[in-house]
Design an enzyme around this catalytic site. Structure first.
Site, short mmCIF file in Angstrom:
data_model
loop_
_atom_site.label_atom_id
_atom_site.label_comp_id
_atom_site.label_asym_id
_atom_site.label_seq_id
_atom_site.Cartn_x
_atom_site.Cartn_y
_atom_site.Cartn_z
N GLU A 43 -36.56 -74.39 51.36
CA GLU A 43 -35.85 -73.53 50.39
C GLU A 43 -35.46 -74.31 49.15
OE1 GLU A 43 -36.13 -70.20 50.23
OE2 GLU A 43 -35.21 -70.10 52.21
N ASP B 156 -42.66 -66.72 46.28
CA ASP B 156 -42.56 -65.29 46.58
C ASP B 156 -43.86 -64.55 46.25
OD1 ASP B 156 -40.04 -66.19 47.02
OD2 ASP B 156 -39.13 -65.12 45.33
C1 GLA Z 1 -36.35 -67.34 44.94
C2 GLA Z 1 -37.50 -67.78 44.02
C3 GLA Z 1 -38.49 -68.67 44.78
C4 GLA Z 1 -37.78 -69.81 45.51
C5 GLA Z 1 -36.60 -69.29 46.31
C6 GLA Z 1 -35.78 -70.39 46.92
O1 GLA Z 1 -36.82 -66.50 45.94
O2 GLA Z 1 -38.16 -66.67 43.50
O3 GLA Z 1 -39.46 -69.16 43.89
O4 GLA Z 1 -37.40 -70.80 44.61
O5 GLA Z 1 -35.73 -68.49 45.53
O6 GLA Z 1 -36.52 -71.08 47.87
#
Ligand code: GLA
Length: 395
Positions: free
Chosen positions: A42, A180
């Site tokens: 994360e 994501d």
């Molecule tokens: C959000 C962002 C991702 C990632 C997460 C944390 O979802 O869109 O790119 O950085 O936070 O892991």
């Protein structure tokens, strides 16, 4: 307690019905794209780290058709307001707010030389919004897939994900990493997506053990990544890397961070400790999965949560409470591991548990969380599912 995931077929029917009722049109193209949950890794996708999400069986579905004009007319089940804007000229940020994800993706197609014509579309979703489950990436990927259908073209999957990430950067002002959009675009049933964010290589890792259940618990505390906390964390990591004088976080060791602790200063030193530790934990988790050692994931998930809470400071009281309840249920009660998932500042937790005890675990999480916070959480199980795809395309 354990909510059922709405069936994709029902969502598709709802989108077609919405299009008929609100816009008096008949769908010729229907696209679906899922949200995601991240098992571990994360806040390190923008640090050249590894992440291990999967596409969940909760989708955003867009149904629509060409309308013979130069305008997009888009309606959604979640908003009375219609989005109406020209698609034949460069896109601008506008209202309603959700339309910016579509505008950003349309801009990405224009940048690649595609000439769009007007269309009508209706959007439905089973991805909880603001819950750390990437409803925005799902909307971007569903839009891109819908446009592929309308234009009768197919983008390379990686290019599509990057186009969607750029839309998020430029039209929603969230400087997100690639996790994501990659998860929503590359998702496959029974596969985790182990992404090497340095090379941008998504590796599909089998995750098909029916003895395991992944529970997602939405704390119902809304998270808004565009309000600055996310961008501030990303900046801390960039500043930290510059102070360490390295080109990539992959070249930084825990010893490097300790040696430069005072020079880095607080909070950048703690942010750095999270990044280096989380990269190591994700590598260890991938190795554990390879040898089917699911039990090893528990301590890694626990350490990940603690680091996000204490060093990266992206958790919140409600996420900590949900994770704490799972920890108390413990291995004897069927819990293998639990942690916050996604960007944080609210949102959801992910709990890996024995399938045979998942319903009991969900019931305890819901009851104890409600007792502690007065909030009713939304808890559901999810298996890795198909990424963005066209559902139906009439010619
Ligand atoms: C959000 C962002 C991702 C990632 C997460 C944390 O979802 O869109 O790119 O950085 O936070 O892991």
């Amino acid at each position: 307690m354990l909510q059922l995931n709405p069936n994709l077929t029902d969502l598709v029917a709802d989108a077609a019905a919405g299009l008929r009722q609100r816009l008096h049109a008949t769908a010729t193209v229907t696209a679906a794209a899922p949200g995601r949950v991240n098992l571990i890794g994360e806040h390190i996708d923008y640090c050249d780290g590894f992440v291990m999400p999967f596409a969940i069986d909760r989708y955003i579905v867009i149904a629509g058709c060409a309308n013979g004009t130069a305008e997009a007319r888009i309606a959604t089940a979640l908003d009375e307001e219609l989005a109406v804007f020209k698609v034949t000229e460069p896109q601008q940020i506008g209202t309603p707010k959700w339309s910016n994800y579509l505008r950003g993706v349309i801009q990405g197609f224009q940048d690649r030389g595609h000439h769009l014509a007007g269309f009508d579309a209706f959007i439905v979703s089973s991805v909880p919004g603001g819950a750390g489950l990437s409803s925005s990436a799902a909307l971007e990927c569903a839009t891109a897939t819908f446009l592929e259908g309308l234009l009768d073209t197919v983008l390379d999957t990686r290019e599509k994900a990057l186009l969607c990430q750029k839309a998020e950067h430029e039209f929603a002002h969230v400087p997100c990493g690639i996790m994501d959009q990659f998860a929503s675009a590359f998702g496959k049933p029974n596969r985790l997506i182990l992404i090497d964010c340095q090379t941008g290589e998504p590796n599909l890792v089998p995750f098909d053990n029916l003895d395991l259940t992944v529970l997602i618990s939405n704390t119902m505390v809304h998270h808004e990544l565009s309000d600055g906390g996310y961008a501030a964390r990303r900046k801390h990591t960039e500043d930290g890397l510059a102070i360490l004088g390295k080109a990539s976080w992959r070249d930084v060791t825990a010893a490097d961070v300790s040696a430069a602790w005072t020079q880095l200063g607080d909070p950048i030193n703690r942010r750095a400790r999270h990044v280096v530790g989380e990269i190591a934990r994700t590598v260890a988790a991938a190795a554990a999965l390879e040898r089917n050692d699911f039990e090893a994931l528990g301590p890694l998930m626990a350490a990940s949560h603690d680091s996000l809470r204490d060093d990266f400071e992206v958790s919140c009281a409600e996420l900590d409470i949900m994770v704490e309840i799972a920890r108390k249920i413990g291995r004897a009660g069927g819990v293998i591991g639990a942690r916050m998932t996604g960007g944080g500042f609210g949102g959801s937790t992910v709990t890996l548990c024995d399938a045979s005890k998942a319903a009991d675990v969900a019931a305890t999480l819901a009851a104890e969380y409600a007792k502690a916070t007065g909030l009713t959480p939304q808890i559901f199980a999810s298996r890795p599912s198909q990424g963005a795809h066209l559902v139906a395309q009439a010619k």
